[in-house]
Design a protein around this motif. Structure first.
Motif, PDB file in Angstrom:
ATOM      1  N   LYS A   1       0.819  -1.222   0.000  1.00 24.98           N
ATOM      2  CA  LYS A   1       0.000   0.000   0.000  1.00 24.98           C
ATOM      3  C   LYS A   1       0.846   1.264   0.000  1.00 24.98           C
TER       4      LYS A   1
ATOM      5  N   GLU B   1      -4.559   3.060   4.351  1.00 23.59           N
ATOM      6  CA  GLU B   1      -5.575   2.437   3.488  1.00 23.59           C
ATOM      7  C   GLU B   1      -6.613   3.441   2.980  1.00 23.59           C
TER       8      GLU B   1
ATOM      9  N   ASN C   1      -2.190   1.960   9.811  1.00 22.65           N
ATOM     10  CA  ASN C   1      -2.514   1.073   8.689  1.00 22.65           C
ATOM     11  C   ASN C   1      -3.824   1.505   8.034  1.00 22.65           C
TER      12      ASN C   1
ATOM     13  N   ASP D   1      -4.642  -5.849  -0.754  1.00 19.02           N
ATOM     14  CA  ASP D   1      -5.024  -5.428   0.597  1.00 19.02           C
ATOM     15  C   ASP D   1      -6.493  -5.838   0.779  1.00 19.02           C
ATOM     16  N   SER D   2      -6.812  -6.498   1.896  1.00 24.36           N
ATOM     17  CA  SER D   2      -8.120  -7.157   1.984  1.00 24.36           C
ATOM     18  C   SER D   2      -9.296  -6.178   1.848  1.00 24.36           C
ATOM     19  N   GLU D   3      -9.152  -4.964   2.415  1.00 25.14           N
ATOM     20  CA  GLU D   3     -10.243  -3.993   2.340  1.00 25.14           C
ATOM     21  C   GLU D   3     -10.484  -3.541   0.901  1.00 25.14           C
TER      22      GLU D   3
HETATM   23 MG    MG Z   1      -5.703  -4.132   4.941  1.00 24.47          MG
END
Ligand code: MG
Ligand code: NDP
Length: 386
Positions: free
Chosen positions: A125, A218, A214, A147-149
């Protein structure tokens, strides 16, 4: 069969990606891998996945490898440093580049891969936080977020129009200290900050989760990936980490993406994109999970999150300063040079000292990164009374 390059193959994301490749040997061919210092693991990966190229980014690692390993016998070509990462990221034969190195080191390879029109599976990121002004200009839909989001939002937006989005709702676990009293923050140890409640990840991102930087990174990542203003990006605390993020549309509908807390899901989604594949993983059992909770973020307890929203309001070189100062602050905290509550102080002081301006070129980004890193190091020294 897809030819894959993995930058940062010895890290948490890199190893998870190779586990997917191991499960689907007929779907993927590894053409390049990179490590920084972990030569022992890189050697094992070379033997198992037989890449054509490898890159070692640390000088010591590169020189030891050259001295001690008969790598030509292994059939690999050895590359070095950032230049080597860029060579790997732009390999003619590569179909997809997974950027899973940590920190600013991901910027140059990401940028050059996109310039060559490569498909980039982006875990790193920091490259978007620092390089978003330029990367968003050259990205023609070739970035698949890992990135999971952002993978969640990407999935919620499939077939939708970005013009009909009311807001993106990024979920955050709240990190290790969501329920801790703010008065106890100054005594937080490195070991405590390195324990994430839900995810197993590399050291830097785990510390970033504990400060909530973090999530701040994001927010900036989402701003550049989905081209939406910061007012349309919200953060909610969701301690169970089952809902990976949501998109609210103008008609009031909210679409959420859910799954177990295993990075193989977003990594697999990116590697197989645009297809879906049975990843041979555990699935989410809705009947066995605890109730899903949502809370507003506490900006006083987690000033790093506020700083990230603030830099998006001004000239965008602030995102580079924020990122570089955070890298220095996290490193200093891990080395026990500063305490936990001094992390946001280092970042804020650095932001106040480095002049902001409109980013126009790669050289601008590199210059701001260097200036911010040097300034943040000086701030750390001042805080330590040296
Ligand atoms: Mg994440
Ligand atoms: P790790 O620390 O586990 O791994 C980092 C990788 O990068 C390793 O291969 C490491 O090599 C290499 N590396 C370290 N320093 C440098 C450097 N200066 N230059 C080039 N390569 C370097 O990190 P993660 O896998 O956890 O995270 C990687 C990226 O993915 C980060 O940007 C993170 O924010 C992002 N991410 C990670 C998630 C996770 O679940 N882990 C989730 C979402 C995003 P070596 O091992 O040899 O030192």
């Amino acid at each position: 069969m897809k030819n894959i390059v993995i930058l940062g193959s010895t890290g948490s994301i890199g190893k998870n990606a190779l586990e997917i490749v191991r499960r689907f040997p007929d779907e993927f061919n590894i053409v390049g891998l990179s490590a920084n210092k972990n030569i022992e693991l890189l050697l094992k990966q070379i033997e198992e996945f037989k890449p054509q190229f490898i890159c070692i980014t640390s000088k010591n690692g590169y020189e030891n490898f050259k001295k001690e390993v008969d790598y030509k016998k292994l059939g690999v070509e050895l590359l070095y440093g950032e230049k080597g990462l860029v060579e790997l990221a732009t390999l003619e034969t590569a179909d997809i580049i997974l950027i899973a190195v940590v920190g600013f080191s991901g910027f140059r390879p990401t940028y050059e891969a996109l310039k060559k029109d490569k498909v980039v599976a982006l875990a790193n990121k920091e490259s978007l936080v620092a390089g978003g002004e330029l990367i968003s200009r050259i990205n023609s839909g070739k970035i698949i977020p890992v990135d999971s989001e952002h993978s969640a939002i990407f999935q919620c937006l499939r077939g939708e129009s970005i013009n009909e989005v009311e807001k993106l709702i990024l979920t955050a676990s709240g990190g290790a200290f969501f329920r801790k009293d703010i008065n106890e923050f100054k005594n937080i140890t490195v070991e405590e900050a390195l324990k994430h409640p839900n995810w197993s990840m590399g050291a830097k991102i785990t510390i970033d989760s504990s400060t909530m930087m973090n999530k701040g990174l994001e927010v900036i990542e989402a701003h550049y990936l989905f081209n939406l203003p910061p007012e349309k990006i919200k953060v909610v605390i969701h301690p169970q980490s089952i809902v990976h993020s949501m998109v609210e549309f103008i008609d009031g509908s909210i679409i959420a993406q859910m799954g177990i807390t295993d990075m193989k899901l977003p990594i697999g989604f990116a590697l197989f994109y645009p297809k879906r594949q049975n990843l041979k993983n555990d699935n989410l059992n809705l009947l066995k999970i605890s109730p899903l909770e949502f809370f507003p973020p506490d900006f006083k307890k987690f000033p790093c999150l506020k700083l990230a929203f603030d830099v998006l309001k001004n000239d965008k070189s602030g995102t580079i300063v924020l990122n570089s100062a955070n890298e220095v602050a996290v490193d200093s905290f891990i080395k026990r040079e500063i305490n936990f509550t001094q992390i946001p102080i280092v970042i804020e002081k650095t932001l106040n000292k480095v002049k902001l301006f409109k980013i126009k070129s790669v050289e601008d980004i590199l210059a701001v990164h260097k200036k911010s890193t040097d300034t943040a190091r000086k701030v750390v020294k001042e805080l330590r009374g040296k």
